[in-house]
Design an enzyme around this catalytic site. Sequence first.
Site, PDB file in Angstrom:
ATOM      1  N   GLU A  36       8.695   3.745 -81.269  1.00  0.00           N
ATOM      2  CA  GLU A  36       9.614   2.802 -81.931  1.00  0.00           C
ATOM      3  C   GLU A  36       8.877   1.479 -82.181  1.00  0.00           C
ATOM      4  OE1 GLU A  36      12.766   2.563 -83.283  1.00  0.00           O
ATOM      5  OE2 GLU A  36      12.257   0.450 -83.529  1.00  0.00           O
ATOM      6  N   GLN A  37       9.063   0.930 -83.384  1.00  0.00           N
ATOM      7  CA  GLN A  37       8.344  -0.306 -83.713  1.00  0.00           C
ATOM      8  C   GLN A  37       8.953  -1.553 -83.053  1.00  0.00           C
ATOM      9  OE1 GLN A  37       8.591  -0.769 -87.982  1.00  0.00           O
ATOM     10  NE2 GLN A  37      10.789  -1.103 -87.970  1.00  0.00           N
ATOM     11  N   ARG A 110      28.158   0.933 -82.329  1.00  0.00           N
ATOM     12  CA  ARG A 110      26.867   1.581 -82.580  1.00  0.00           C
ATOM     13  C   ARG A 110      25.913   1.407 -81.385  1.00  0.00           C
ATOM     14  NH1 ARG A 110      24.030   1.952 -87.557  1.00  0.00           N
ATOM     15  NH2 ARG A 110      25.998   1.651 -88.574  1.00  0.00           N
ATOM     16  N   TYR A 219      39.021  -1.693 -87.694  1.00  0.00           N
ATOM     17  CA  TYR A 219      39.437  -0.730 -86.663  1.00  0.00           C
ATOM     18  C   TYR A 219      39.027  -1.238 -85.286  1.00  0.00           C
ATOM     19  CZ  TYR A 219      34.636   1.190 -87.569  1.00  0.00           C
ATOM     20  OH  TYR A 219      33.276   1.372 -87.770  1.00  0.00           O
ATOM     21  N   ASP A 296      18.305   9.057 -92.101  1.00  0.00           N
ATOM     22  CA  ASP A 296      18.188   8.224 -93.302  1.00  0.00           C
ATOM     23  C   ASP A 296      16.827   8.353 -93.983  1.00  0.00           C
ATOM     24  OD1 ASP A 296      20.733   7.297 -93.010  1.00  0.00           O
ATOM     25  OD2 ASP A 296      20.211   5.195 -92.670  1.00  0.00           O
TER      26      ASP A 296
HETATM   27  C1  FAD Z   1      27.457  -0.767 -93.265  1.00  0.00           C
HETATM   28  C2  FAD Z   1      27.176   0.579 -92.711  1.00  0.00           C
HETATM   29  C3  FAD Z   1      28.181   1.311 -92.077  1.00  0.00           C
HETATM   30  C4  FAD Z   1      27.920   2.584 -91.592  1.00  0.00           C
HETATM   31  N1  FAD Z   1      28.925   3.299 -90.994  1.00  0.00           N
HETATM   32  C5  FAD Z   1      28.691   4.546 -90.542  1.00  0.00           C
HETATM   33  C6  FAD Z   1      29.729   5.305 -89.918  1.00  0.00           C
HETATM   34  O1  FAD Z   1      30.854   4.836 -89.793  1.00  0.00           O
HETATM   35  N2  FAD Z   1      29.436   6.564 -89.473  1.00  0.00           N
HETATM   36  C7  FAD Z   1      28.168   7.117 -89.606  1.00  0.00           C
HETATM   37  O2  FAD Z   1      27.959   8.258 -89.165  1.00  0.00           O
HETATM   38  N3  FAD Z   1      27.183   6.405 -90.198  1.00  0.00           N
HETATM   39  C8  FAD Z   1      27.394   5.151 -90.664  1.00  0.00           C
HETATM   40  N4  FAD Z   1      26.390   4.434 -91.242  1.00  0.00           N
HETATM   41  C9  FAD Z   1      25.060   5.068 -91.415  1.00  0.00           C
HETATM   42  C10 FAD Z   1      24.212   4.995 -90.177  1.00  0.00           C
HETATM   43  O3  FAD Z   1      24.129   3.682 -89.695  1.00  0.00           O
HETATM   44  C11 FAD Z   1      22.809   5.479 -90.485  1.00  0.00           C
HETATM   45  O4  FAD Z   1      22.857   6.627 -91.298  1.00  0.00           O
HETATM   46  C12 FAD Z   1      22.072   5.819 -89.199  1.00  0.00           C
HETATM   47  O5  FAD Z   1      21.952   4.685 -88.381  1.00  0.00           O
HETATM   48  C13 FAD Z   1      20.684   6.377 -89.530  1.00  0.00           C
HETATM   49  O6  FAD Z   1      19.979   6.585 -88.348  1.00  0.00           O
HETATM   50  P1  FAD Z   1      18.417   6.862 -88.380  1.00  0.00           P
HETATM   51  O7  FAD Z   1      18.026   7.072 -86.963  1.00  0.00           O
HETATM   52  O8  FAD Z   1      18.106   7.912 -89.387  1.00  0.00           O
HETATM   53  O9  FAD Z   1      17.770   5.510 -88.951  1.00  0.00           O
HETATM   54  P2  FAD Z   1      17.742   4.057 -88.310  1.00  0.00           P
HETATM   55  O10 FAD Z   1      18.958   3.783 -87.538  1.00  0.00           O
HETATM   56  O11 FAD Z   1      17.387   3.143 -89.423  1.00  0.00           O
HETATM   57  O12 FAD Z   1      16.531   4.115 -87.273  1.00  0.00           O
HETATM   58  C14 FAD Z   1      15.193   4.102 -87.691  1.00  0.00           C
HETATM   59  C15 FAD Z   1      14.337   3.576 -86.545  1.00  0.00           C
HETATM   60  O13 FAD Z   1      12.956   3.743 -86.884  1.00  0.00           O
HETATM   61  C16 FAD Z   1      12.241   2.586 -86.525  1.00  0.00           C
HETATM   62  N5  FAD Z   1      11.041   2.538 -87.396  1.00  0.00           N
HETATM   63  C17 FAD Z   1      11.004   2.340 -88.731  1.00  0.00           C
HETATM   64  N6  FAD Z   1       9.741   2.394 -89.182  1.00  0.00           N
HETATM   65  C18 FAD Z   1       8.956   2.635 -88.093  1.00  0.00           C
HETATM   66  C19 FAD Z   1       7.547   2.790 -87.916  1.00  0.00           C
HETATM   67  N7  FAD Z   1       6.687   2.734 -88.950  1.00  0.00           N
HETATM   68  N8  FAD Z   1       7.061   3.001 -86.661  1.00  0.00           N
HETATM   69  C20 FAD Z   1       7.915   3.073 -85.591  1.00  0.00           C
HETATM   70  N9  FAD Z   1       9.269   2.929 -85.718  1.00  0.00           N
HETATM   71  C21 FAD Z   1       9.773   2.717 -86.944  1.00  0.00           C
HETATM   72  C22 FAD Z   1      13.243   1.458 -86.777  1.00  0.00           C
HETATM   73  O14 FAD Z   1      12.898   0.280 -86.080  1.00  0.00           O
HETATM   74  C23 FAD Z   1      14.543   2.090 -86.281  1.00  0.00           C
HETATM   75  O15 FAD Z   1      14.748   1.889 -84.902  1.00  0.00           O
HETATM   76  C24 FAD Z   1      26.627   3.147 -91.738  1.00  0.00           C
HETATM   77  C25 FAD Z   1      25.605   2.412 -92.350  1.00  0.00           C
HETATM   78  C26 FAD Z   1      25.871   1.143 -92.839  1.00  0.00           C
HETATM   79  C27 FAD Z   1      24.759   0.370 -93.508  1.00  0.00           C
END
Ligand code: FAD
Length: 404
Positions: A36-37, A110, A219, A296
């Site tokens: 993790e960065q 979250r 909510y 994502d």
């Molecule tokens: C306004 C909003 C509301 C939302 N509401 C919902 C909801 O109600 N329900 C739901 O299911 N989803 C919701 N989401 C979506 C959800 O937040 C995301 O889809 C989810 O957090 C994605 O998780 P992830 O682990 O794929 O990515 P992220 O949470 O973005 O995690 C990526 C991680 O990788 C790390 N990283 C990045 N690049 C590097 C690198 N080069 N080296 C090392 N580490 C790195 C980052 O620091 C981060 O910790 C919402 C999103 C938004 C914007």
Amino acid sequence: MSDWKSEQAIIVGGGIGGLAAALALARAGVRCQVIEQAPEFKEIGAGIQLGPNVFFMFERLGLIEPISALAVFPNNLIMMDSVTGEEVTRIPLGDAFRKRFHQPYALIHRADLHKVLLEACRASNLIELDASQKVIKVDERGSGIAVRTESGKDYRGAALIGADGLWSTIRQIVVGDGAPKPAGHITYRAVLPTSEMPEQWRWRDMVLWAGEKVHLVHYPLRTGELFNLVAVFHSNRYEEGWDSYGDPTELHERFAKTCEPVRTLLNKIESWRMWVLCDRPPIKEWSRGRITLLGDAAHPMLQYLAQGACMAIEDAVCLADRVVAAGGDYAAAFLAYQQARYLRTGRVQIMARVYGEFYHASGVAKELRNMMLASRSADDAMAGMEWLYGEQKELTRGAAAFTP
Ligand SMILES: Cc1cc2nc3c(=O)[nH]c(=O)nc-3n(C[C@H](O)[C@H](O)[C@H](O)COP(=O)(O)OP(=O)(O)OC[C@H]3O[C@@H](n4cnc5c(N)ncnc54)[C@H](O)[C@@H]3O)c2cc1C
């Protein structure tokens, strides 16, 4: 433990998706290294909605109890018309909903969801967690992967999972399609102590006030201690940017045509955090050899179906199942995993955009929306959600794969 399981899989990104992937793989007996960065494994931000589909995954991961202890289980999903102030529709989330989907609908902070995943990862002796390491270089070498971080640290592993979010570095290696595009929608989010929420709006419901090119959601969170407020409006003023403080002036301008309760709620918040929403069109292929993407990084979506995190957790379970089924042949497993996932996640990406239009409709489209929703029975509404919330048998049937 089989030999291939002792050779670690590297996961880039310790967000919800990365930790869920580490946990799913570890539950199947596979060693993992999460990189993790950020200086700490931590989530910021506000509330998140959890559809019944992700509870099947919590069951697989053994997390139902800790999640349920921190979640709020709302009574209804309610849509209000933010101009007239009238209720458009409601979907009760009680017995009939649970009977149909076999799982509940929940609301959680979250940070709490992330903490539950993190604690479960820390409790596993198969998971290593390294913070303050930003991955900048990845090499696929015959039988393995070499990773270098900005600070010069090297890692070796059997395979690599890019769970590095919307701005994924690993996606640029695997897909190479540039930066995600701003959708022209801005989100302001805030969390309010319940004591500051006007009493008549302290509903134990997920409430969405739909307006013209705007909407407001509120909510309860943390067993009712807090309220989550999310305000969304259309604006092309922002190119990029994430998690900065939002200027309330534009927010109040965009919501000027909404009814008094909505404006009162917006006025309750002094400090908003702002997100510029981005997504990408769905793709079919997000794996290359021993490297794949998850969450994502693979399929970023607008939040209008509240499913981004839920999809990332489903990905994690699916991926672990495929790795186990392929007996450690990661290249084959990653192809099978993307094949199993792309239509489901692509559908959510596309439908999230459609729902955005639907929530923000004006004129005839808005009238039709309200008419259609008002005349729908709760059974009709649930039938329309079956594709998303219903049990995904291939994800729940794989349970046996988690016995190391
Ligand atoms: C306004 C909003 C509301 C939302 N509401 C919902 C909801 O109600 N329900 C739901 O299911 N989803 C919701 N989401 C979506 C959800 O937040 C995301 O889809 C989810 O957090 C994605 O998780 P992830 O682990 O794929 O990515 P992220 O949470 O973005 O995690 C990526 C991680 O990788 C790390 N990283 C990045 N690049 C590097 C690198 N080069 N080296 C090392 N580490 C790195 C980052 O620091 C981060 O910790 C919402 C999103 C938004 C914007």
